[in-house]
Design a protein around this motif. Structure first.
Motif, PDB file in Angstrom:
ATOM      1  N   SER A  10       0.782  -1.300   0.181  1.00 49.32           N
ATOM      2  CA  SER A  10       0.036   0.060   0.100  1.00 49.32           C
ATOM      3  C   SER A  10       0.820   1.443   0.118  1.00 49.32           C
ATOM      4  O   SER A  10       0.704   2.178  -0.827  1.00 49.32           O
ATOM      5  CB  SER A  10      -0.763  -0.059   1.074  1.00 49.32           C
ATOM      6  N   THR A  11       1.869   1.221   1.030  1.00 43.86           N
ATOM      7  CA  THR A  11       2.892   2.291   0.797  1.00 43.86           C
ATOM      8  C   THR A  11       3.671   2.405  -0.470  1.00 43.86           C
ATOM      9  O   THR A  11       3.704   3.658  -0.985  1.00 43.86           O
ATOM     10  CB  THR A  11       3.794   2.183   1.946  1.00 43.86           C
ATOM     11  N   SER A  12       3.906   1.433  -1.252  1.00 44.52           N
ATOM     12  CA  SER A  12       4.542   1.643  -2.178  1.00 44.52           C
ATOM     13  C   SER A  12       3.413   2.142  -3.603  1.00 44.52           C
ATOM     14  O   SER A  12       3.987   2.748  -4.335  1.00 44.52           O
ATOM     15  CB  SER A  12       5.057   0.210  -2.871  1.00 44.52           C
ATOM     16  N   ILE A  13       2.299   1.760  -3.535  1.00 45.20           N
ATOM     17  CA  ILE A  13       1.500   2.226  -4.517  1.00 45.20           C
ATOM     18  C   ILE A  13       1.311   3.791  -4.317  1.00 45.20           C
ATOM     19  O   ILE A  13       1.262   4.389  -5.222  1.00 45.20           O
ATOM     20  CB  ILE A  13       0.120   1.574  -4.144  1.00 45.20           C
ATOM     21  N   VAL A  14       1.400   4.309  -2.910  1.00 45.94           N
ATOM     22  CA  VAL A  14       0.965   5.613  -2.863  1.00 45.94           C
ATOM     23  C   VAL A  14       2.369   6.398  -3.483  1.00 45.94           C
ATOM     24  O   VAL A  14       2.071   7.605  -3.968  1.00 45.94           O
ATOM     25  CB  VAL A  14       0.868   5.930  -1.178  1.00 45.94           C
ATOM     26  N   SER A  15       3.535   5.833  -2.905  1.00 42.49           N
ATOM     27  CA  SER A  15       4.743   6.414  -3.573  1.00 42.49           C
ATOM     28  C   SER A  15       4.742   6.595  -5.089  1.00 42.49           C
ATOM     29  O   SER A  15       5.183   7.416  -5.554  1.00 42.49           O
ATOM     30  CB  SER A  15       6.166   5.713  -2.918  1.00 42.49           C
ATOM     31  N   LEU A  16       4.443   5.333  -5.692  1.00 44.94           N
ATOM     32  CA  LEU A  16       4.206   5.451  -7.168  1.00 44.94           C
ATOM     33  C   LEU A  16       3.181   6.318  -7.802  1.00 44.94           C
ATOM     34  O   LEU A  16       3.558   7.061  -8.724  1.00 44.94           O
ATOM     35  CB  LEU A  16       3.860   4.043  -7.691  1.00 44.94           C
ATOM     36  N   ILE A  17       2.430   6.760  -7.104  1.00 43.66           N
ATOM     37  CA  ILE A  17       1.406   7.579  -7.578  1.00 43.66           C
ATOM     38  C   ILE A  17       2.046   9.101  -7.490  1.00 43.66           C
ATOM     39  O   ILE A  17       2.037  10.093  -8.309  1.00 43.66           O
ATOM     40  CB  ILE A  17      -0.085   7.901  -6.797  1.00 43.66           C
ATOM     41  N   ILE A  18       2.579   9.556  -6.233  1.00 42.55           N
ATOM     42  CA  ILE A  18       3.427  10.753  -6.164  1.00 42.55           C
ATOM     43  C   ILE A  18       4.616  10.730  -7.178  1.00 42.55           C
ATOM     44  O   ILE A  18       4.617  11.893  -7.664  1.00 42.55           O
ATOM     45  CB  ILE A  18       3.948  10.672  -4.659  1.00 42.55           C
ATOM     46  N   LEU A  19       5.227   9.749  -7.283  1.00 46.30           N
ATOM     47  CA  LEU A  19       6.325   9.807  -8.394  1.00 46.30           C
ATOM     48  C   LEU A  19       5.813  10.193  -9.719  1.00 46.30           C
ATOM     49  O   LEU A  19       6.402  10.939 -10.235  1.00 46.30           O
ATOM     50  CB  LEU A  19       7.158   8.368  -8.340  1.00 46.30           C
ATOM     51  N   ILE A  20       4.775   9.576 -10.179  1.00 46.53           N
ATOM     52  CA  ILE A  20       4.213   9.642 -11.535  1.00 46.53           C
ATOM     53  C   ILE A  20       3.803  11.057 -11.542  1.00 46.53           C
ATOM     54  O   ILE A  20       3.769  11.757 -12.615  1.00 46.53           O
ATOM     55  CB  ILE A  20       2.955   8.841 -11.685  1.00 46.53           C
ATOM     56  N   THR A  21       3.203  11.591 -10.622  1.00 46.36           N
ATOM     57  CA  THR A  21       2.637  13.259 -10.714  1.00 46.36           C
ATOM     58  C   THR A  21       3.823  13.977 -10.574  1.00 46.36           C
ATOM     59  O   THR A  21       3.612  15.105 -11.356  1.00 46.36           O
ATOM     60  CB  THR A  21       1.803  13.375  -9.216  1.00 46.36           C
ATOM     61  N   LEU A  22       4.803  13.715  -9.814  1.00 44.29           N
ATOM     62  CA  LEU A  22       5.944  14.722  -9.854  1.00 44.29           C
ATOM     63  C   LEU A  22       6.823  14.669 -11.140  1.00 44.29           C
ATOM     64  O   LEU A  22       7.284  15.675 -11.727  1.00 44.29           O
ATOM     65  CB  LEU A  22       7.058  14.364  -8.754  1.00 44.29           C
ATOM     66  N   VAL A  23       6.893  13.614 -11.977  1.00 44.06           N
ATOM     67  CA  VAL A  23       7.453  13.491 -13.074  1.00 44.06           C
ATOM     68  C   VAL A  23       6.702  14.203 -14.152  1.00 44.06           C
ATOM     69  O   VAL A  23       7.261  14.863 -15.172  1.00 44.06           O
ATOM     70  CB  VAL A  23       7.899  11.939 -13.555  1.00 44.06           C
ATOM     71  N   PHE A  24       5.319  14.103 -14.139  1.00 44.00           N
ATOM     72  CA  PHE A  24       4.312  14.871 -15.092  1.00 44.00           C
ATOM     73  C   PHE A  24       4.816  16.390 -14.801  1.00 44.00           C
ATOM     74  O   PHE A  24       5.009  16.960 -15.870  1.00 44.00           O
ATOM     75  CB  PHE A  24       3.036  14.533 -14.608  1.00 44.00           C
ATOM     76  N   TRP A  68      -1.741  11.632 -19.494  1.00 38.76           N
ATOM     77  CA  TRP A  68      -0.826  11.099 -19.100  1.00 38.76           C
ATOM     78  C   TRP A  68      -0.921   9.760 -18.340  1.00 38.76           C
ATOM     79  O   TRP A  68       0.058   8.542 -18.741  1.00 38.76           O
ATOM     80  CB  TRP A  68       0.156  12.197 -18.344  1.00 38.76           C
ATOM     81  N   TRP A  69      -1.912   9.474 -17.652  1.00 38.54           N
ATOM     82  CA  TRP A  69      -2.175   8.388 -16.818  1.00 38.54           C
ATOM     83  C   TRP A  69      -2.634   7.418 -17.660  1.00 38.54           C
ATOM     84  O   TRP A  69      -2.151   6.182 -17.711  1.00 38.54           O
ATOM     85  CB  TRP A  69      -3.066   8.684 -15.571  1.00 38.54           C
ATOM     86  N   TRP A  70      -3.499   7.505 -18.619  1.00 39.55           N
ATOM     87  CA  TRP A  70      -4.113   6.788 -19.483  1.00 39.55           C
ATOM     88  C   TRP A  70      -3.049   6.187 -20.561  1.00 39.55           C
ATOM     89  O   TRP A  70      -2.796   5.054 -20.682  1.00 39.55           O
ATOM     90  CB  TRP A  70      -5.273   7.530 -20.324  1.00 39.55           C
ATOM     91  N   HIS A  71      -1.940   6.818 -20.895  1.00 37.18           N
ATOM     92  CA  HIS A  71      -0.848   6.336 -21.842  1.00 37.18           C
ATOM     93  C   HIS A  71      -0.104   5.420 -20.849  1.00 37.18           C
ATOM     94  O   HIS A  71       0.507   4.394 -21.561  1.00 37.18           O
ATOM     95  CB  HIS A  71      -0.210   7.552 -22.183  1.00 37.18           C
ATOM     96  N   LEU A  72       0.316   5.780 -19.782  1.00 34.14           N
ATOM     97  CA  LEU A  72       0.929   5.219 -18.935  1.00 34.14           C
ATOM     98  C   LEU A  72       0.501   3.638 -18.706  1.00 34.14           C
ATOM     99  O   LEU A  72       1.283   2.674 -18.823  1.00 34.14           O
ATOM    100  CB  LEU A  72       1.313   5.607 -17.368  1.00 34.14           C
ATOM    101  N   LEU A  73      -0.859   3.754 -18.478  1.00 36.44           N
ATOM    102  CA  LEU A  73      -1.515   2.347 -18.161  1.00 36.44           C
ATOM    103  C   LEU A  73      -1.406   1.483 -19.528  1.00 36.44           C
ATOM    104  O   LEU A  73      -1.627   0.247 -19.370  1.00 36.44           O
ATOM    105  CB  LEU A  73      -2.961   2.668 -17.888  1.00 36.44           C
ATOM    106  N   GLN A  74      -1.205   2.196 -20.734  1.00 37.28           N
ATOM    107  CA  GLN A  74      -1.208   1.369 -21.851  1.00 37.28           C
ATOM    108  C   GLN A  74       0.149   0.977 -22.150  1.00 37.28           C
ATOM    109  O   GLN A  74       0.482   0.452 -23.510  1.00 37.28           O
ATOM    110  CB  GLN A  74      -2.044   2.216 -23.124  1.00 37.28           C
ATOM    111  N   GLY A  75       1.324   1.564 -21.544  1.00 39.50           N
ATOM    112  CA  GLY A  75       2.537   1.483 -21.863  1.00 39.50           C
ATOM    113  C   GLY A  75       2.991   2.263 -23.061  1.00 39.50           C
ATOM    114  O   GLY A  75       4.157   2.040 -23.483  1.00 39.50           O
TER     115      GLY A  75
END
Length: 317
Positions: A10-24, A68-75
């Motif tokens: 759960s902590t990793s998923i939250v960290s991943l969401i924050i990371l993707i947002t920061l990169v964007f 951005w999220w939609w494209h990431l989910l599609q690779g």
């Protein structure tokens, strides 16, 4: 153990969401935006507006974030500005080389760190422990590009045992695995040497602390042989902090790999990131930064799970 995995996941998923947002937002925070970086400082406002429309940057920022999220989910990671190829394809090709370098260096560095750390922990108050401690400080202070350069001068230029860089010999039609290993040897040694200095010192201190604990004195009083105490109890307990350090040190080791890949002209993700930074190829840069972050999160998650397996108290919690 199941609760530990769920909590860490759960902590990793939250960290991943924050990371993707920061990169964007990192990409959109560049001066003038990606269009300005592509067209150059002399680009007109009309040209920048046309490029923003082509890149899909003319729509509101929340919509761009959703896309951005939609494209990431599609690779879909976009296209490289420099070579006009899919970023996912570039990363797939270069990542295999980086994994070969990184995993080889980590395995070699970890094994040698455990051996050196055990010797230092057992003989910390003797000449061998002091010599190892001094060498650790020296190599820990040396930057990776300096170590790589020295290895090139000695083993590639002076003795000509290994090539100076690259990943294969273009003069050979089918170079084979041995040629590949010869090109990989010096970069792996460079990364391993730099990592051994810090890891072995930390592991040696942990072994020293474990040797002073009550369970060691109790086992010795019962007549248990010292090698059995050392390898059967002390080593197991001392490995837990080392696993955690390995997970946390991934970004630093990878950062060193970037420098090493540049020194040896090794076509890995570090070399690709360096070339993309020079060419301001932001889709490639953001994808690599995102990949590094994801692997770092996964490394920490794996370290926590391994620590849970090593610690019976967490395994049956």
């Amino acid at each position: 153990m199941v609760r530990l995995i769920i909590t860490r996941l759960s902590t990793s998923i939250v960290s991943l969401i924050i990371l993707i947002t920061l990169v964007f937002f990192m990409v959109h925070a560049t001066p003038g935006g990606p269009a300005y970086s592509i067209l150059g400082v002399k680009a007109t406002a009309k040209a920048i507006a046309a490029m923003n429309l082509k890149l899909g940057l003319a729509v509101p920022l929340p919509r761009q974030y959703a896309v951005w999220w939609w494209h990431l989910l599609q690779g879909r990671l976009g296209y490289s500005y420099q070579v006009n190829q899919p970023v996912a394809l570039l990363i797939r090709v270069y990542m295999l080389n980086t994994l070969a370098l990184y995993l080889s260096a980590i395995v070699l560095g970890t094994i040698l760190s455990i051996i050196v750390g055990l010797i230092q922990g057992v003989y910390y108050d003797r000449l061998a422990g002091r010599i190892i401690g001094g060498l650790q400080l020296i190599f820990y202070a040396l930057p990776s590009f300096f170590v790589g350069t020295i290895l090139i001068l000695i083993f590639a230029v002076q003795f000509r045992w290994f090539p100076t860089g690259g990943i294969s010999d273009l003069r050979i039609e089918n170079p084979g695995i041995f040629v590949y290993i010869s090109h990989l040897t010096l970069p792996v040694l460079t990364v391993a040497i730099v990592s051994i200095a810090g890891l072995s010192r930390y592991f040696g201190q942990t072994v020293r602390e474990e040797l002073t604990k009550e369970y060691v004195r109790t086992a010795a009083a019962k007549g248990v042989a010292f090698p059995r105490i050392l390898f059967g109890h002390v080593l197991r307990n001392a490995l837990r902090p080392l696993v955690t350090i390995l997970g946390l040190s991934f970004p630093y080791i990878f950062a060193g790999s970037i420098v090493v890949e540049s020194v040896f002209s090794y076509p890995g993700l570090g070399w690709l990131l360096w070339q993309s930074a020079l060419g301001q190829d932001y889709p490639v840069i953001s994808a690599i930064v995102l990949l590094i972050g994801v692997l770092t999160i996964l490394g920490n998650l794996l370290a926590d799970i391994v620590n849970g397996l090593l610690d019976p108290r967490e395994r049956f919690d």
